[in-house]
Design an enzyme around this catalytic site. Structure first.
Site, PDB file in Angstrom:
ATOM      1  N   ASN A 244       0.816  -1.204   0.000  1.00  0.00           N
ATOM      2  CA  ASN A 244       0.000   0.000   0.000  1.00  0.00           C
ATOM      3  C   ASN A 244       0.847   1.250   0.000  1.00  0.00           C
ATOM      4  O   ASN A 244       2.052   1.204  -0.236  1.00  0.00           O
ATOM      5  CB  ASN A 244      -0.943  -0.022   1.208  1.00  0.00           C
ATOM      6  CG  ASN A 244      -0.168  -0.086   2.508  1.00  0.00           C
ATOM      7  OD1 ASN A 244       0.931   0.412   2.604  1.00  0.00           O
ATOM      8  ND2 ASN A 244      -0.750  -0.704   3.500  1.00  0.00           N
TER       9      ASN A 244
ATOM     10  N   ILE B  75      -3.421  -0.922  -8.097  1.00  0.00           N
ATOM     11  CA  ILE B  75      -2.334  -1.671  -7.460  1.00  0.00           C
ATOM     12  C   ILE B  75      -2.303  -1.450  -5.954  1.00  0.00           C
ATOM     13  O   ILE B  75      -1.678  -2.225  -5.230  1.00  0.00           O
ATOM     14  CB  ILE B  75      -0.958  -1.334  -8.083  1.00  0.00           C
ATOM     15  CG1 ILE B  75      -0.554   0.125  -7.816  1.00  0.00           C
ATOM     16  CG2 ILE B  75      -0.962  -1.604  -9.573  1.00  0.00           C
ATOM     17  CD1 ILE B  75       0.872   0.438  -8.219  1.00  0.00           C
ATOM     18  N   GLU B  76      -2.984  -0.413  -5.477  1.00  0.00           N
ATOM     19  CA  GLU B  76      -3.046  -0.172  -4.044  1.00  0.00           C
ATOM     20  C   GLU B  76      -4.077  -1.068  -3.362  1.00  0.00           C
ATOM     21  O   GLU B  76      -3.809  -1.660  -2.327  1.00  0.00           O
ATOM     22  CB  GLU B  76      -3.413   1.298  -3.764  1.00  0.00           C
ATOM     23  CG  GLU B  76      -2.293   2.289  -3.957  1.00  0.00           C
ATOM     24  CD  GLU B  76      -1.208   2.145  -2.888  1.00  0.00           C
ATOM     25  OE1 GLU B  76      -1.434   1.466  -1.880  1.00  0.00           O
ATOM     26  OE2 GLU B  76      -0.137   2.725  -3.084  1.00  0.00           O
ATOM     27  N   SER B  77      -5.270  -1.152  -3.945  1.00  0.00           N
ATOM     28  CA  SER B  77      -6.382  -1.807  -3.246  1.00  0.00           C
ATOM     29  C   SER B  77      -7.313  -2.579  -4.167  1.00  0.00           C
ATOM     30  O   SER B  77      -8.347  -3.066  -3.706  1.00  0.00           O
ATOM     31  CB  SER B  77      -7.211  -0.741  -2.527  1.00  0.00           C
ATOM     32  OG  SER B  77      -7.735   0.185  -3.486  1.00  0.00           O
TER      33      SER B  77
ATOM     34  N   TYR C  14       6.907  -1.275  -7.455  1.00  0.00           N
ATOM     35  CA  TYR C  14       5.722  -0.424  -7.434  1.00  0.00           C
ATOM     36  C   TYR C  14       5.437   0.232  -8.786  1.00  0.00           C
ATOM     37  O   TYR C  14       4.337   0.114  -9.329  1.00  0.00           O
ATOM     38  CB  TYR C  14       5.891   0.644  -6.356  1.00  0.00           C
ATOM     39  CG  TYR C  14       4.631   1.380  -5.987  1.00  0.00           C
ATOM     40  CD1 TYR C  14       3.608   0.751  -5.285  1.00  0.00           C
ATOM     41  CD2 TYR C  14       4.463   2.719  -6.318  1.00  0.00           C
ATOM     42  CE1 TYR C  14       2.456   1.426  -4.932  1.00  0.00           C
ATOM     43  CE2 TYR C  14       3.307   3.409  -5.962  1.00  0.00           C
ATOM     44  CZ  TYR C  14       2.314   2.753  -5.270  1.00  0.00           C
ATOM     45  OH  TYR C  14       1.174   3.429  -4.929  1.00  0.00           O
TER      46      TYR C  14
END
Length: 582
Positions: free
Chosen positions: A17, A160-162, A265
């Protein structure tokens, strides 16, 4: 890339995250998070980031250390008092094309990109669910990104975070589609208390995330470095740059020695960008998303049941929660007179119309002080609710007793009920919706004053012995052996007739274990009467004391006052006439 084994029956992808913490995103179609109880069913302008910097420019470190999240930003996010109006006219019909037209981040050349492309493309069901979730929020985020002059790839970052899940939580308590940890969220004005967690509020958290990303871009001068800092923190990226500079090495993103999560990332974002730009190259079919707003903002009363709000909007509880995920309780409440809800664009006016014609209670919950050592079963029984519902509503652990005194939510005896069919009035066989009216006094009419917001700021797990209990105005009672209608009425200070009327009883007979309702009007009236009687008794007692004191004073003979004492007496008398300024 790791596979979580926390739930053996599910395939899960461990992602990271905003602060580089692990977040578990389940890829099994059958998995759904535990349902949230909504109650009984039917019973700010920032400076634009410079986008014309060339890729060859050296990163600039403007300020590292000190306050790591910046020295100034607007903590009062979205205090609009007006509702969002009808859909905005836009040029492109396809939102994906609009996003592609705004790409401005140079493509990553990392060899890690191919690995992530393979992972995502091999999970078409996962991609499908993620895109379906994103359609509710993506237009709003693209709008906000473009207002700030930022690259539209940023709108893909929550993927890609959540996986665009506003309820996503990491192993280190990061939450929402932008995955803010508690401290970072508070720093950006995202309120977190017993009632709400605005890290999950899509509009508030988007504003905070874009503000943070702009700050990072202005600090490092390149978007890949800004994204790396968003993931790992500006201190981590700043130190990596400084190490390379001292060694005479390049200081671009690909050359830095960064944690594995941060190293992956930007390649992850590049992989998602590639899949969304040319899905056919990966054997995928991406759902088209209309280039129009999905939701509108509407003003809601200060306190209203979430389930009722969903019914007034004529949408499902799931749809309502998807747009208002920051609410943690079945009743939505705020300190202000009104607050803001998000509703599907076509449901906003439906909500306004139905609310205008709704004259029943808005809230079916109240706060209650649970005492230390009080058994949860007895609390649930006292208020006529299931123990499991009591735990879910208040997020209580699976223990039998309350460890520390705490304020919790319990039913208040009111029934919030709305039937969409009843809100339509017929005139000459033409259905006409009730007119929208001014609802400024709606709270006074449909009262919810038994919700004490301030007394529930502290989580239930903490000690809140200082909290005063709120007055009980509506309860249910389980008939015990030896009790009859008269003893129960006497206990609650109401009449037998009032109990019979509240429960539609035809006679005085009661059965052991029977649950009866003690009406709110009766209890309130009895409470008022007792208070009135108590005050009257206190006044009478004071009068009696005053009379006795006066009589005693008159019976004592006083000597003649000297001229000096008389003078003092006059002075005192004149002083008494002067009233203090209020």
């Amino acid at each position: 890339m790791t596979i979580s084994t926390t739930m053996p029956s599910l395939s899960a992808y461990a992602d990271t995250n905003v602060m580089g913490e692990e977040i578990i995103i389940y890829s099994d179609d059958g998995y759904k998070p535990a349902p949230r109880d909504l109650g009984p069913a039917d019973k700010s302008t920032n400076d634009k980031a410079t986008s014309d910097k060339s890729a060859s420019d050296k990163p600039v470190i403007k300020k590292l250390g000190g306050n790591r999240l910046g020295d100034s930003f607007d903590t009062e996010l979205h205090n609009d008092n007006t509702d969002t109006q009808e859909p905005i006219a836009v040029n492109n019909d396809d939102l994906w094309q609009r996003i592609r037209n705004g790409y401005a981040i140079p493509d990553s050349t990392s060899s890690l990109v191919a690995r992530h492309e393979e992972w995502y493309s091999s999970r078409p069901d996962y991609i499908k669910r993620m895109v379906e979730r994103s359609q509710k929020y993506l237009f709003h985020i693209v709008e906000e990104v473009e207002k700030r002059g930022m690259p539209t790839e940023i709108a893909l970052l929550p993927m890609i975070e959540s996986a665009y899940n506003p309820q996503a939580n990491s192993t280190s308590s990061a939450s929402g589609i932008w995955q803010f940890v508690p401290a970072t969220g508070k720093h950006f004005g995202l309120k977190q208390n017993w009632w709400v967690d605005n890290r999950r509020n899509v509009t508030f958290a988007t504003d905070a995330a874009l503000t943070y990303l702009q700050k990072l871009y202005n600090m490092f001068g390149a978007w890949d470095l800004a994204l790396a800092a968003y993931n790992a923190g500006e201190g981590t990226v700043g130190r990596a740059i400084e190490r390379n500079r001292k060694l005479g090495l390049p200081t671009d993103y690909e050359s830095l020695d960064l944690p594995a999560e941060t190293k992956n990332y930007v390649p992850k974002l590049q992989a998602i960008k590639n899949l969304m730009t040319n899905p056919e190259n990966y054997g995928l079919k991406i759902q088209t998303i209309a280039n129009t707003p999905y939701f509108a903002k509407v003003s809601a009363p200060a306190q209203i049941d979430a389930h009722l709000a969903a019914k007034l909007a004529e949408i499902s509880d799931d749809e309502f929660l998807a747009l208002n995920p920051s609410n943690k309780r079945p009743v939505i409440t705020s300190n202000g007179e009104k607050h803001e809800l998000l509703l599907p664009i076509l449901s906003a006016q439906t909500f306004r119309n139905n609310l205008a014609g709704y004259d029943k209670p808005l809230v079916s919950w109240r706060t209650y002080l649970a005492k230390r050592g009080e058994r949860m079963e007895s609390i649930a029984s006292k208020f006529g609710m299931q123990l499991s519902q009591l735990r879910i509503v208040n997020n209580l652990p699976s223990q039998n007793k309350i460890k520390n005194s705490a304020t919790i939510l319990v039913p208040n005896g009111n029934k919030t009920d709305f039937n969409a069919a009843k809100s339509i009035t017929k005139s000459n066989d033409i259905e006409v919706a009730p007119p929208v009216e001014n609802n400024d006094e709606i709270n006074a009419k449909q009262g919810s004053a038994n919700i004490d917001i301030n007394n529930t700021e502290t989580p239930v797990e903490n000690n809140v012995d200082k909290i005063e209990p709120v007055k009980q105005v509506s309860v249910t009672h389980n008939v015990k052996k030896g009790e009859n209608m008269q003893t129960i009425a006497k206990r609650y200070g109401v009449s037998v007739k009032q109990i019979m009327a509240a429960n539609s009883l035809k006679n005085y007979k009661l059965k052991v274990g029977q649950t009866i309702k003690i009406g709110s009007d009766a209890v309130s009236a009895a409470s008022t009467k007792k208070t009135s009687n108590r005050k009257a008794n206190n006044r009478n007692a004071k009068k009696d004391i005053s009379k006795k004191s006066s009589a005693k004073s008159k019976s004592v003979k006083k000597p003649e006052a000297s001229s000096k004492s008389k003078s003092k007496s006059k002075s005192k008398a004149s002083t008494k006439k002067i009233k203090p300024h209020k």
